[in-house]
Motif scaffolding. Structure first.
Motif, PDB file in Angstrom:
ATOM      1  N   GLN A 172     -45.137  27.951 -73.162  1.00 39.19           N
ATOM      2  CA  GLN A 172     -44.740  29.321 -73.469  1.00 39.19           C
ATOM      3  C   GLN A 172     -45.986  30.201 -73.423  1.00 39.19           C
ATOM      4  O   GLN A 172     -46.967  29.942 -74.112  1.00 39.19           O
ATOM      5  CB  GLN A 172     -44.088  29.424 -74.847  1.00 39.19           C
ATOM      6  CG  GLN A 172     -43.712  30.865 -75.218  1.00 39.19           C
ATOM      7  CD  GLN A 172     -42.923  30.944 -76.498  1.00 39.19           C
ATOM      8  OE1 GLN A 172     -41.931  30.227 -76.679  1.00 39.19           O
ATOM      9  NE2 GLN A 172     -43.353  31.812 -77.402  1.00 39.19           N
ATOM     10  N   ILE A 173     -45.938  31.243 -72.601  1.00 39.00           N
ATOM     11  CA  ILE A 173     -47.082  32.119 -72.400  1.00 39.00           C
ATOM     12  C   ILE A 173     -46.773  33.496 -72.982  1.00 39.00           C
ATOM     13  O   ILE A 173     -45.804  34.139 -72.577  1.00 39.00           O
ATOM     14  CB  ILE A 173     -47.420  32.268 -70.897  1.00 39.00           C
ATOM     15  CG1 ILE A 173     -47.402  30.910 -70.182  1.00 39.00           C
ATOM     16  CG2 ILE A 173     -48.750  32.987 -70.728  1.00 39.00           C
ATOM     17  CD1 ILE A 173     -48.397  29.917 -70.698  1.00 39.00           C
ATOM     18  N   ASP A 174     -47.595  33.954 -73.928  1.00 41.37           N
ATOM     19  CA  ASP A 174     -47.472  35.300 -74.491  1.00 41.37           C
ATOM     20  C   ASP A 174     -48.668  36.131 -74.045  1.00 41.37           C
ATOM     21  O   ASP A 174     -49.819  35.686 -74.153  1.00 41.37           O
ATOM     22  CB  ASP A 174     -47.427  35.254 -76.020  1.00 41.37           C
ATOM     23  CG  ASP A 174     -46.129  34.642 -76.532  1.00 41.37           C
ATOM     24  OD1 ASP A 174     -45.163  34.542 -75.750  1.00 41.37           O
ATOM     25  OD2 ASP A 174     -46.089  34.260 -77.722  1.00 41.37           O
ATOM     26  N   SER A 175     -48.394  37.341 -73.547  1.00 46.91           N
ATOM     27  CA  SER A 175     -49.440  38.200 -73.001  1.00 46.91           C
ATOM     28  C   SER A 175     -49.679  39.421 -73.872  1.00 46.91           C
ATOM     29  O   SER A 175     -48.720  40.038 -74.368  1.00 46.91           O
ATOM     30  CB  SER A 175     -49.054  38.654 -71.584  1.00 46.91           C
ATOM     31  OG  SER A 175     -48.862  37.539 -70.730  1.00 46.91           O
ATOM     32  N   ILE A 235     -52.585  35.023 -73.967  1.00 48.52           N
ATOM     33  CA  ILE A 235     -53.580  35.629 -73.081  1.00 48.52           C
ATOM     34  C   ILE A 235     -53.846  37.040 -73.584  1.00 48.52           C
ATOM     35  O   ILE A 235     -52.921  37.842 -73.737  1.00 48.52           O
ATOM     36  CB  ILE A 235     -53.082  35.695 -71.628  1.00 48.52           C
ATOM     37  CG1 ILE A 235     -52.655  34.318 -71.127  1.00 48.52           C
ATOM     38  CG2 ILE A 235     -54.169  36.288 -70.729  1.00 48.52           C
ATOM     39  CD1 ILE A 235     -52.001  34.357 -69.754  1.00 48.52           C
ATOM     40  N   TYR A 256     -50.531  29.424 -81.870  1.00 52.17           N
ATOM     41  CA  TYR A 256     -50.908  29.164 -80.485  1.00 52.17           C
ATOM     42  C   TYR A 256     -51.802  27.926 -80.402  1.00 52.17           C
ATOM     43  O   TYR A 256     -52.661  27.710 -81.253  1.00 52.17           O
ATOM     44  CB  TYR A 256     -51.638  30.371 -79.887  1.00 52.17           C
ATOM     45  CG  TYR A 256     -50.741  31.575 -79.720  1.00 52.17           C
ATOM     46  CD1 TYR A 256     -49.702  31.570 -78.795  1.00 52.17           C
ATOM     47  CD2 TYR A 256     -50.913  32.714 -80.508  1.00 52.17           C
ATOM     48  CE1 TYR A 256     -48.866  32.661 -78.653  1.00 52.17           C
ATOM     49  CE2 TYR A 256     -50.080  33.810 -80.371  1.00 52.17           C
ATOM     50  CZ  TYR A 256     -49.053  33.771 -79.434  1.00 52.17           C
ATOM     51  OH  TYR A 256     -48.220  34.855 -79.298  1.00 52.17           O
ATOM     52  N   LEU A 284     -54.027  39.916 -65.824  1.00 50.79           N
ATOM     53  CA  LEU A 284     -53.092  39.355 -66.791  1.00 50.79           C
ATOM     54  C   LEU A 284     -51.923  38.682 -66.073  1.00 50.79           C
ATOM     55  O   LEU A 284     -51.523  37.559 -66.419  1.00 50.79           O
ATOM     56  CB  LEU A 284     -52.572  40.457 -67.718  1.00 50.79           C
ATOM     57  CG  LEU A 284     -51.616  40.036 -68.827  1.00 50.79           C
ATOM     58  CD1 LEU A 284     -52.275  39.043 -69.763  1.00 50.79           C
ATOM     59  CD2 LEU A 284     -51.153  41.269 -69.610  1.00 50.79           C
ATOM     60  N   ASP A 285     -51.390  39.351 -65.057  1.00 50.51           N
ATOM     61  CA  ASP A 285     -50.285  38.766 -64.292  1.00 50.51           C
ATOM     62  C   ASP A 285     -50.743  37.526 -63.533  1.00 50.51           C
ATOM     63  O   ASP A 285     -50.010  36.528 -63.450  1.00 50.51           O
ATOM     64  CB  ASP A 285     -49.735  39.811 -63.314  1.00 50.51           C
ATOM     65  CG  ASP A 285     -48.538  39.297 -62.543  1.00 50.51           C
ATOM     66  OD1 ASP A 285     -47.487  39.038 -63.162  1.00 50.51           O
ATOM     67  OD2 ASP A 285     -48.651  39.134 -61.307  1.00 50.51           O
ATOM     68  N   ARG A 310     -48.007  29.425 -65.724  1.00 51.98           N
ATOM     69  CA  ARG A 310     -46.598  29.024 -65.580  1.00 51.98           C
ATOM     70  C   ARG A 310     -46.426  28.022 -64.437  1.00 51.98           C
ATOM     71  O   ARG A 310     -45.648  27.070 -64.546  1.00 51.98           O
ATOM     72  CB  ARG A 310     -45.733  30.253 -65.364  1.00 51.98           C
ATOM     73  CG  ARG A 310     -45.605  31.116 -66.609  1.00 51.98           C
ATOM     74  CD  ARG A 310     -44.500  32.154 -66.487  1.00 51.98           C
ATOM     75  NE  ARG A 310     -44.348  32.861 -67.756  1.00 51.98           N
ATOM     76  CZ  ARG A 310     -44.947  33.997 -68.064  1.00 51.98           C
ATOM     77  NH1 ARG A 310     -45.748  34.573 -67.177  1.00 51.98           N
ATOM     78  NH2 ARG A 310     -44.763  34.577 -69.240  1.00 51.98           N
ATOM     79  N   SER A 351     -51.072  34.663 -66.101  1.00 54.26           N
ATOM     80  CA  SER A 351     -49.747  34.240 -66.558  1.00 54.26           C
ATOM     81  C   SER A 351     -49.057  33.401 -65.489  1.00 54.26           C
ATOM     82  O   SER A 351     -48.482  32.341 -65.777  1.00 54.26           O
ATOM     83  CB  SER A 351     -48.888  35.454 -66.907  1.00 54.26           C
ATOM     84  OG  SER A 351     -49.462  36.214 -67.939  1.00 54.26           O
ATOM     85  N   SER A 352     -49.104  33.872 -64.236  1.00 51.98           N
ATOM     86  CA  SER A 352     -48.458  33.149 -63.139  1.00 51.98           C
ATOM     87  C   SER A 352     -49.109  31.789 -62.924  1.00 51.98           C
ATOM     88  O   SER A 352     -48.429  30.781 -62.688  1.00 51.98           O
ATOM     89  CB  SER A 352     -48.535  33.975 -61.854  1.00 51.98           C
ATOM     90  OG  SER A 352     -47.850  35.202 -61.990  1.00 51.98           O
TER      91      SER A 352
END
Length: 246
Positions: A41-44, A5, A60, A13-14, A21, A17-18
Motif C-alpha cells: 500500500q503506497i500513500d503519497s 512517499i 508505515y 512522486l508519480d 506498485r 509511486s508507479s
C-alpha cells in the motif's frame, strides 16, 4: 507492506509511486503484505504537514523522503519523527542533493539510506528491499520461529506457545498477536491493524480490534506479572511492550 512517499514534485512522486506498485506486483509472495494478495500500500504526500497528519494516524514500514519540501526540509522531518516516535519507521532519502556533507547530515538525522536523483529504478527497489529486510519486514525470514520470554511463535505452523504448550487462537487472534510481537515497543495504528489483520478499513462503530486485544491479554498472559504491557495509545492504536530484559 505500507510505504509512505513524501515528495513535492508531482512528476517524481508519480514515478516513485508507479515504480513501487510495479515492484509490488512482481515481488515474491514473501514480500507481500501479510493479509494475502493486496501487495504494497503506497500513500503519497506533497508536503510535510500532510505527511505528519498521515503518519500520526497510520503505521508505515518505510518512508521515502525528499530533501526540499515547501514547509520543512528532509532532515527536519527526520528530527520530528525521532522526537514523536519511540521507534520511527526506516527512511530512505531520495533527493537531488548528493554532496558528501548532505549525505552525512541525512544519516546523522536518522535516514537509513540515501539515494540521489535521477535514481536507477532497480537500484532503488533493491535498497527498499534491503532496508525492509534489515527491519524484519517481509522476506523469507518471516517464517522463522522466534521467542520472547515464555512465548514462542512458529509462523509456518501459525502457532504461539507458552512454555512449549500451544495456545488455542483464532486465525485473526494469531495474526494480531504476530504483528504485536514482531513490533515490540512500537505503536501500531488501528488502521494498520485492521488493514493487515482483517483486510479492511475500520468501521467507526466497530469494537472488533478492542475485543481481540482483550482476548490476547487473557490467552497469552500479556500482563505485568509476566513482564508484558499491552496498552492503548490515545487516538492511535496499540503497543505491546516487554518490561524485562531478555
Amino acid at each position: 507492506m505500507f510505504i509512505a512517499i513524501l515528495e513535492d514534485d508531482p512528476v517524481c512522486l508519480d514515478q516513485l509511486s508507479s515504480l513501487l506498485r510495479t515492484a509490488s506486483e512482481q515481488s515474491p509472495q514473501e514480500w507481500r503484505v501479510d493479509n494475502g494478495e493486496k501487495g504494497w500500500q503506497i500513500d503519497s504526500y506533497q508536503n510535510a504537514r500532510a505527511f505528519i497528519r498521515g503518519i500520526k494516524r497510520n503505521t508505515y514500514n518505510l518512508v521515502l523522503l525528499d530533501w526540499m519540501l515547501p514547509d520543512m526540509n528532509g532532515p527536519e522531518v527526520l528530527h520530528w519523527m525521532d522526537e514523536y516516535f519511540q521507534s520511527p519507521p526506516p527512511v530512505i532519502m531520495v533527493t537531488n542533493r548528493d554532496a558528501e556533507q548532505d549525505v552525512v547530515e541525512a544519516l546523522k538525522a536518522g535516514a537509513e539510506d540515501f539515494v540521489s536523483k535521477p535514481f536507477r529504478s532497480e537500484e532503488l527497489i533493491a535498497r527498499v528491499l534491503t532496508t525492509l529486510r534489515r527491519h524484519h519486514v517481509g522476506g523469507k525470514h518471516r517464517y522463522e520461529p522466534f521467542s520472547h520470554g515464555e512465548l514462542t511463535v512458529s509462523p509456518k505452523e501459525e502457532v504461539i506457545s507458552i512454555r512449549g504448550e500451544p495456545v488455542k487462537l483464532t486465525h485473526q487472534e494469531y495474526r494480531l498477536a504476530l504483528l504485536l510481537l514482531r513490533n515490540l515497543n512500537h505503536p501500531l495504528s488501528r488502521s494498520y491493524l485492521y488493514e493487515t489483520v482483517w483486510g479492511q478499513e475500520e468501521s467507526p462503530m466497530s469494537r472488533t480490534l478492542d475485543v481481540h486485544i482483550y482476548r490476547l491479554r487473557r490467552k497469552l498472559d500479556l500482563n505485568a506479572e509476566n513482564g508484558w504491557k499491552l496498552s492503548s495509545v490515545y487516538r492511535y492504536g496499540y503497543r505491546l511492550q516487554r518490561l524485562v530484559e531478555e
